[in-house]
Write a protein that holds these residues in place. Structure first.
Motif, short mmCIF file in Angstrom:
data_model
loop_
_atom_site.label_atom_id
_atom_site.label_comp_id
_atom_site.label_asym_id
_atom_site.label_seq_id
_atom_site.Cartn_x
_atom_site.Cartn_y
_atom_site.Cartn_z
N GLN A 1 0.83 -1.21 0.00
CA GLN A 1 0.00 0.00 0.00
C GLN A 1 0.87 1.26 0.00
N ALA A 2 1.94 1.22 0.79
CA ALA A 2 2.84 2.38 0.82
C ALA A 2 3.54 2.57 -0.52
N ARG B 1 2.36 1.82 -3.47
CA ARG B 1 1.44 2.31 -4.50
C ARG B 1 1.31 3.83 -4.47
N THR B 2 1.52 4.43 -3.32
CA THR B 2 1.42 5.90 -3.23
C THR B 2 2.63 6.60 -3.85
N LYS B 3 3.73 5.83 -4.05
CA LYS B 3 4.98 6.39 -4.60
C LYS B 3 5.47 7.58 -3.77
N SER B 4 5.23 7.51 -2.47
CA SER B 4 5.64 8.58 -1.56
C SER B 4 6.75 8.08 -0.65
N GLU C 1 8.08 9.55 1.80
CA GLU C 1 7.77 9.91 3.17
C GLU C 1 6.88 8.87 3.84
N LEU C 2 5.86 8.40 3.10
CA LEU C 2 4.98 7.38 3.65
C LEU C 2 5.73 6.06 3.85
#
Length: 588
Positions: free
Chosen positions: A220-221, A223-226, A228-229
């Motif tokens: 899930q993290a 998939r956000t391509k962030s 920071e997350l």
């Protein structure tokens, strides 16, 4: 109106000092190719309570550049150790742990117990009580995970040996602290049982929960391509695992290592290591600053003979014990010496154990303060010990190479030490199988020996060298050179001398493999064939073909190629393409 420094006397000034140190120390020492470890410790000495911190009362403007609350940043130092063990876990897997069990629970346990015993005897000799001697022996026998691992790594023979012993010490920390409670009379059997049962349940919950929850959480993290997350999720996993083990009385660093191992089993380990690296480096820097803050230069100068003598005696005992145990376990002279010297200093956890022993009344406060300073000195010189150990190891290896007889008796002999030969050596070492590699590239030999490999310089085309190797008594011979003609010529010659020796050869293709089988090798592994089959398998699976039919077709293709090699080589039996046994190798 006088200007007011709004930051003085607050935690902000301490944070500013740490960040300023990181901004100056890391690039400055990197430019001169010196470990920043020494720089951070020097910052702790200068900015700590015995230097600028003591002067800040008379000169308030110094509070901005000094550490006014040393106890306030120690939790951040513990966080640095937690992240270090988390990073070590990322380089592990359950399979690798299983292969390391002998080194961890064999050599690691022997190193800790024997070092602690000798140190305790020395403590008794200088007048310490039995309880104090045992407690200090156990504390000072520990070695620094926080400093040794970044220097040695976990992949070279030196790093693997050091990591195995450090891993046992980290696992033994909780039992050691409980032992101190027992010696002081504060622990009970019920408390021990409660901690043991709770620890087993928490570790089991982490293993089971992590196996099923972590892949989905990191997916899930991702998939956000962030970034920071991804960093936030990584921190959450580490902190929750550390809190879980800490809540039942185990060490938080054990939870951090378990979290790292669980993430290493997923496909997100490389990304996690990347996003946490800066934070891990900063936290480690804070820890090193706290080490420096413990060193009182004035007291050090006043009592330098005792401190120097105690430090040297401690380093000698641990270095000799570690090197001797590694040699008995089959490590090369140079590897044993380098690991022994590098791991001779005390540990950051030595400070924890000494403090616990003093709080329990086992060690007098004056004695605890003295050995705390010795520990801080030892931690400070660890990078210097690592450099000295590497230099001594090279001299030992060079001397042994010039005086020892080259012999392959009882070992697997590897001709050629490029990428293929090194991989074979790594796999043999992983299974505790002795080997000796021969290569004619002197620069490559020097680099490999510096990395801890058992390599000798020599030209395998010379018959005199092969005679000295005593191949008739070797476990096996592996031919990895990138010279097809030389491999065939050596295979024919050595097979004539050693009819029962297992000879495994690197082949260019099926034609070369057939020629090698005619020359008498036990196994010929065509590099292009195996690479092509593995590539084909990956392509078929990735485009949606079921695994079962893919494996079946791979086996069918390999059988066709075996039949082709059999026909070209005029063999009586089908070649195994790397799967034959030594018994099948005798010429028909």
């Amino acid at each position: 109106m006088a200007a007011t420094n709004h930051f003085s006397g607050t935690g902000f000034s301490d944070a500013l000092t740490v960040l300023l140190a990181a901004g100056i120390v890391i690039p400055t020492f990197a430019r001169f190719k010196v470990s920043p470890v020494i720089g951070f410790i020097l910052v702790g000495i200068i900015a700590g309570p015995f230097a600028l911190g003591a002067m800040a009362q008379a000169h308030p403007w110094l509070e901005t550049f000094s550490i006014s609350n040393p106890e306030g940043i120690e939790p951040f130092a513990e966080l640095g150790i937690i992240f270090l063990l988390f990073a070590a876990g990322l380089h592990l897997s359950f399979r690798r742990l299983a292969t390391m069990r002998r080194a961890v629970f064999g050599v690691g346990a022997a190193e800790l117990l024997l070092s602690a015993g000798l140190i305790a005897i020395g403590m008794l000799a200088i007048g310490e009580r039995i309880s104090s001697a045992v407690a200090l022996g156990l504390a000072l026998a520990l070695s620094s995970t926080a400093l040794v691992l970044p220097i040695a790594g976990t992949k070279s023979p030196v790093g693997k040996a050091a990591f195995a012993m450090l891993l046992f010490e980290d696992l033994a920390l909780v039992p050691l602290l409980f032992l101190l409670e027992v010696m002081s009379g504060d622990a009970t059997l019920a408390g021990f049982v409660r901690t043991a049962v709770g620890g087993v349940l928490v570790v089991a919950a982490l293993l089971v929960g992590g196996r099923f929850l972590l892949p989905g959480l990191f997916a899930q993290a991702a998939r956000t391509k962030s970034p920071e997350l991804f960093l936030a999720v990584s921190l959450l996993v580490v902190i929750l695992a550390s809190l879980a083990t800490g809540a039942v009385g185990l060490s938080p660093i054990l939870g951090a290592m378990i979290a790292g191992i669980l993430i290493a089993e997923t496909e997100y380990d490389a990304e996690v290591e990347t996003v946490t690296a800066p934070l891990r480096g900063l936290a480690l820097g804070i820890f090193l600053i706290t080490v420096g803050m413990r060193i009182d230069l004035a007291a050090l100068i006043a009592d330098w003979p005792r401190l120097l003598g105690a430090t040297v005696a401690l380093l000698l005992i641990k270095a000799l014990v570690t090197a001797a145990l590694l040699r008995l376990n089959g490590a090369r002279h140079g590897t044993a010496v380098e690991v022994g010297v590098m791991m001779s200093s005390p540990s950051e956890t030595s400070l924890i154990v000494i403090g616990a022993a003093a709080s329990a009344g086992l060690v007098l406060r004056a004695s605890a303060d003295f050995w705390t300073v010795v520990t801080a000195i030892g931690l400070t010189v660890t990078p210097l010990l690592a450099a000295a150990g590497k230099r001594i190891a090279r001299r030992v290896d060079d001397r042994s190479a010039s005086t020892d007889e080259i012999s392959g008796a009882g070992r697997t002999v590897i001709f050629g030490f490029g990428r293929v030969g090194q991989m074979v050596a790594d796999m043999l070492a992983a299974h505790d199988k002795p080997y000796l590699a021969i290569d004619s590239d002197i620069d490559g030999v020097k680099e490999a020996r510096a990395a801890g490999y058992s390599v000798q310089f020599g030209d395998v085309s010379r018959g005199e060298l092969i005679d000295r190797l005593q191949l008739g008594h070797a476990a096996a011979l592996v031919l990895t050179m990138d010279d097809p003609v030389l491999i065939v010529r050596l295979a024919k010659r050595i097979r004539g001398w050693c009819p029962t020796l297992a000879i495994i050869a690197r082949a260019r293709d099926t034609d070369h493999a057939a020629e090698l089988y005619r020359a008498g090798v036990t196994d010929a592994v065509p590099e292009t064939l195996e690479a092509s089959l593995q590539l084909s398998e990956a392509v078929l699976v990735d485009i949606g073909t079921a695994m079962g039919p893919v494996i079946a077709s791979i086996h069918e293709k390999r059988s066709e190629l075996r039949a082709q090699i059999m026909a070209e080589g005029k063999l009586q039996d089908l070649p195994g393409l790397g799967r034959r046994t030594a018994r099948d190798s005798a010429p028909k």
